[in-house]
Each structure stands twice: as structure tokens, then as C-alpha cells.
Design an enzyme around this catalytic site. Structure first.
Site, PDB file in Angstrom:
ATOM      1  N   SER A   2       0.817  -1.216   0.000  1.00 26.28           N
ATOM      2  CA  SER A   2       0.000   0.000   0.000  1.00 26.28           C
ATOM      3  C   SER A   2       0.847   1.261   0.000  1.00 26.28           C
ATOM      4  CB  SER A   2      -0.934   0.000   1.210  1.00 26.28           C
ATOM      5  OG  SER A   2      -1.774  -1.127   1.191  1.00 26.28           O
ATOM      6  N   HIS A  55       7.250  -4.510   5.301  1.00 26.89           N
ATOM      7  CA  HIS A  55       7.621  -3.649   6.429  1.00 26.89           C
ATOM      8  C   HIS A  55       9.104  -3.767   6.761  1.00 26.89           C
ATOM      9  CE1 HIS A  55       3.564  -2.414   7.756  1.00 26.89           C
ATOM     10  NE2 HIS A  55       3.200  -3.548   7.203  1.00 26.89           N
TER      11      HIS A  55
END
Length: 510
Positions: A61, A124
């Protein structure tokens, strides 16, 4: 008549022909069928080097919205860090050296704590970065290093961490370091301001718990026997490590090796006692050094890697040309249509408004597959005619897709389809043109070939649909979308932006 644009970014919906595990193909979507059959559309690449990630790396995202808003390929944390590793510069990073030196002021009692998501998902963090940090700590003479493991199970398979743990056990044993604690990202990486989860993670790292393990692999196997997957590991501390007083304490240093900021900010806030949130922790520790892999917006940290600077994203160009704009998203993706869409800049442009729709607070969005999509649609429709450009995000395909629940993801997509039906009806006979795209894939692979849940992002391409039948579109990447919108609005694009996807020789004016 003056054109107005609605850019709708669907979070986590790729294009894939195969029906097995494909919630998009299995869902009843009459409005999507109409959009694909009646309006110009093309295929957009949203992963790998098309969006500044390593080859074959799935999109996410943050990267997706950065590329859409920037109009150019944005090389992000993963690519920047991997390049330094390849060029043998990673271990010489000045911020890492400073953290090592802070610990070495009392090398016998101080501890370096390395914390982050243990995964090769690359969304991440990346486990290779952790392994290189451990090597660097050893090469710099550190005696005490503790690794705090955050289980993933979301950007990778739900029960896949044992392979990574085996690697970590080997390297920590080699240098006489420790796996200090284990916990699921559900606790350590909450971003919904449910600070009780972060507190539970912090308390375990500080040794304020009676939930112990002595062998990391065995603890994980025991969690699996209780039907607890990587994302939800109950936080536990290494009992031997605690006995040696290597728990997180005053004068220790921390390197948080997650390069993506959004799920690192709350725990970091607790660790450095920042003013970013109103919440203040009862568990306070005075660190000698806190280093973040990248910039964690709003937090005063030592930043190991600065992000590529985006100075002229789409929002800025719209503002400079006197256009008004509205951003709409629910809590889960609000930062994506603002901070990330604006190139990692925390800025509110002239004539820009933002509307945040609260996300449902839930342990699993499979229980609420609609999420806040209806509120986003209602807000959009209520504001038609008030702005030149409206940018919005629908979060439910991604968030529900991450659960690996195929039935719930189908429900999410059918509800989203209904939202587009409402939008199409609302903009009928108006001058609004709807641009529909997605930031990355996910919901189109919700089960693997064996019928097991698939929870991670994908490398699938995504859609671009434009509700102007006078156009014909080329295929491209997410970075082509901003220049396409500028071209449609007849606004010159900056030189650093990629080309528009509108085939000019096929286009006729309204």
C-alpha cells in the site's frame, strides 16, 4: 464543460484469470463487469522494479500510493537498503555505528536491542537486514545483543516463521547473542491506537511478564498447537535472557529495523516518550540511542536511511493550478491517501480538504468485510460538485484479504461492487470522470493451490478503468496514473513524471 476527476484506489485487488482462490472472480460483481465491458481500461503493473522494488517483490500500500501520487518510479526503503548491502556500505552506516558506540560506553551491562518484523516479505522489513545488523554489531565488538522477534503471517504465509527462526537461531548462537522475545505483529505493530497491544509488547521486552520461553522454535511450535499463527503469537520473553538482565532497560540502545513507518510509529512513540500521540506509557525506559531504519513521521529518531525525496507530487500540481481537492479514506488507509500519496510529505495543500472515516475496531476484518466502504461512498456522493479532484481509498479488499478468509473476501468485493454501482449512478449525466485503479494485488489470491489461506500481497497487475468512452488507454505502471490524470485535465506534467497512458491519436474532446 469543466472536467472533474474522481480517483478511486482499491487497496489490494489484482487481476488474475484463474478462479481458484480468486475472490474477485468468484464474487458477483455486475458493476465491475459493466465497467470492464463498457469503459476504457488497461493493465497496470504494481510490483517489482515497476514500482521501485526489487525484481519480483510484491507491491504494498505504501509503495503503491507513493508511485501513484509521485507520477514517477519511487525507489523505497527496501531497494535503497538492498543496494547498500550489495555495495558493502550497509554496515558502515553512520547511524548504526552511533548506536553501537552508545552501547559500548558500558559494553558489559548495556544491550543493543534489534526489533522488527522477522520476515522475507519485504513489506515492512526484510530479515536479511536484521542478519546484517547482527553481523555488524559483532564486528563492532558488542557483547550484548538481543533480537525481539515480531511474527508476520500476514505479508507472508500465516505459519511460515520457523524457517526464518532457524536462520536467526544459528546467527545469534554464532555470536553468543540472544533471541530476547517473541510476539505477533498484532501486538507490536498495531496502528489503530489500541495502545494496550503495544504496551503488552513493551512490557514483555522490559521483562514485566511471566510468559517465558527457553527455545524460540519450540515456543513457536507450541503456539501452533494452540492454533495461534505468526501474526498473533502471545508475547513471551526468553527466560535465560531475563536471568542475565538483558531485558530492555535504561541506557540500552534500540535499532528498529522496519523500514515502513506506519506500523512502527506507536511502539516507537512508547519507547522514546514522544508527543505524537496523546497516550503516554506507564512503562518508560531512558534509552541512550533510538535508531529507526527510515523516517517515522512525527517521531524524533536517528534515521538510518532517508527516503527518496518527492517534491512535486500530483496533489501539489493540482494546488498550484488552482484546483480544489478532497481526500477520503478510513483509518486503516488514511495515511496512504495523504502522507504517502503526497510523496512522504506531511502537507495540506491550498484548497485541499480531508475526511477521515473511522475504521471498525476488530480483531479480524473477516467479521466485518464491508468495513467502512459505505461511509466512504456516502461521503464521496455528498461532496460531488464541490471539488475539482476527489481522491479516495477503499480498504476492505486488502484488509479482509489479509485474513485469508475466501468467503469474507468475496463478501468484501461484492459490497465494494455495490459501492461502485452507487457511484456510477451518482455521476451519471455529470461532468465527473471516475478513474479506478488499485495499489497492489491481494484479494485475487486468497487461497493457495491446496486450498490453504493465502494472506499476503501478490505480484499481480492491477486495473485502470476510466469512465470516459472517448479515450483509449495504453498499459503502464502505477507511476503513469498521475500524468494520465494531468493529461486528462489538460495540465502540463513535470519533466520528471512518466508519460500519460492516454492514446492521443484516439482521443476526441467532449
Amino acid at each position: 464543460m469543466k472536467k472533474t476527476v474522481i480517483l478511486s484506489v482499491i487497496d489490494g485487488l489484482g487481476l488474475r484469470e484463474e478462479k481458484q482462490g480468486n475472490a474477485f472472480k468468484l464474487a458477483k460483481t455486475p458493476n465491475f463487469d459493466k465497467l470492464f465491458n463498457e469503459y476504457p481500461n488497461s493493465v497496470i503493473q504494481a510490483s517489482g522494479d515497476y514500482v521501485g522494488l526489487p525484481d519480483d517483490q510484491m507491491g504494498n500500500s505504501e509503495v503503491g500510493h507513493l508511485n501513484i501520487g509521485a507520477g514517477q518510479i519511487v525507489y523505497t526503503g527496501l531497494s535503497l537498503i538492498n543496494k547498500d548491502i550489495k555495495d558493502n556500505k550497509f554496515k558502515q552506516n553512520a547511524k548504526f555505528i552511533a548506536a553501537f558506540n552508545a552501547v559500548k560506553k558500558n559494553n558489559e551491562t548495556n544491550t543493543l536491542h534489534l526489533m522488527g518484523l522477522l520476515s522475507d516479505g519485504g513489506v515492512h522489513s526484510h530479515e536479511e537486514h536484521l542478519f546484517k545488523l547482527i553481523e555488524a554489531a559483532h564486528e563492532n565488538g558488542l557483547k550484548n545483543v538481543s533480537v525481539h522477534v515480531f511474527g508476520d503471517g500476514r505479508d507472508v504465509a500465516p505459519r511460515s516463521i520457523l524457517t526464518s527462526i532457524k536462520k536467526l537461531e544459528a546467527i545469534t548462537k554464532k555470536y553468543n547473542y540472544a533471541i530476547g522475545s517473541i510476539m505477533g505483529r498484532f501486538y507490536a505493530m498495531d496502528r489503530d491506537q489500541i495502545f494496550t497491544r503495544n504496551e503488552q509488547a513493551l512490557e514483555v521486552m522490559m521483562g514485566k511478564t511471566t510468559n517465558y520461553f527457553t527455545n524460540a522454535s519450540e515456543y513457536i511450535k507450541a503456539q501452533y498447537q494452540k492454533d495461534i499463527s505468526d501474526e498473533f503469537f502471545i508475547p513471551a520473553i526468553n527466560k535465560d535472557y531475563l536471568a542475565k538482565k538483558l531485558n530492555l532497560k535504561d541506557n540500552d540502545a534500540v535499532i528498529f529495523y522496519n523500514f515502513r513507518p506506519d506500523r512502527a510509529r506507536q511502539l516507537s512513540h512508547l519507547l522514546i516518550q514522544s508527543n505524537l500521540y496523546n497516550y503516554q506509557s506507564k512503562n518508560q525506559v531512558k534509552l541512550s540511542n533510538f535508531t529507526s531504519m527510515m523516517k517515522y513521521e512525527g517521531l524524533d529518531t536517528n534515521i538510518a536511511y532517508e527516503e527518496m525525496k518527492i517534491t512535486n507530487p500530483l496533489g501539489n500540481i493540482l494546488a498550484k493550478n488552482g484546483l480544489s481537492q478532497l481526500r477520503i479514506a478510513e483509518t486503516q488507509k488514511y495515511a496512504h491517501v495523504t502522507f504517502f500519496f503526497d510523496g512522504g510529505n506531511d502537507v495540506l495543500y491550498e484548497n485541499e480538504e480531508r475526511i477521515l472515516i473511522d475504521s471498525v475496531k476488530a480483531d479480524s476484518f473477516a467479521d466485518y468485510p464491508e468495513m467502512s466502504a459505505a461511509g466512504i461512498t456516502d461521503t464521496l456522493i455528498a461532496n460531488l460538485g464541490k471539488y475539482d479532484v476527489i481522491i479516495l481509498n477503499y480498504a476492505n479488499p486488502d484488509m479482509v484479504g489479509h485474513t485469508g478468509n475466501l468467503k469474507a473476501t468475496i463478501k468484501a468485493l461484492e459490497f465494494l461492487d455495490f459501492q461502485y454501482g452507487k457511484i456510477l449512478k451518482a455521476i451519471e449525466k455529470t461532468n465527473h470522470t471516475l478513474f479506478i485503479t488499485a495499489d497492489h494485488g491481494n484479494a485475487e489470491i486468497t487461497e493457495d493451490e491446496n486450498g490453504n489461506p493465502a494472506t499476503k500481497h501478490t505480484t499481480s497487475p492491477v486495473m485502470l478503468i476510466v469512465t470516459d468512452k472517448n479515450l483509449k488507454l495504453n498499459s503502464g505502471t502505477l507511476a503513469n496514473i498521475a500524468p494520465t490524470i494531468l493529461d486528462y485535465l489538460k495540465i502540463p506534467k513535470p519533466k520528471n513524471m512518466l508519460d500519460s497512458l492516454i492514446m492521443n491519436n484516439k482521443r476526441t474532446s467532449k
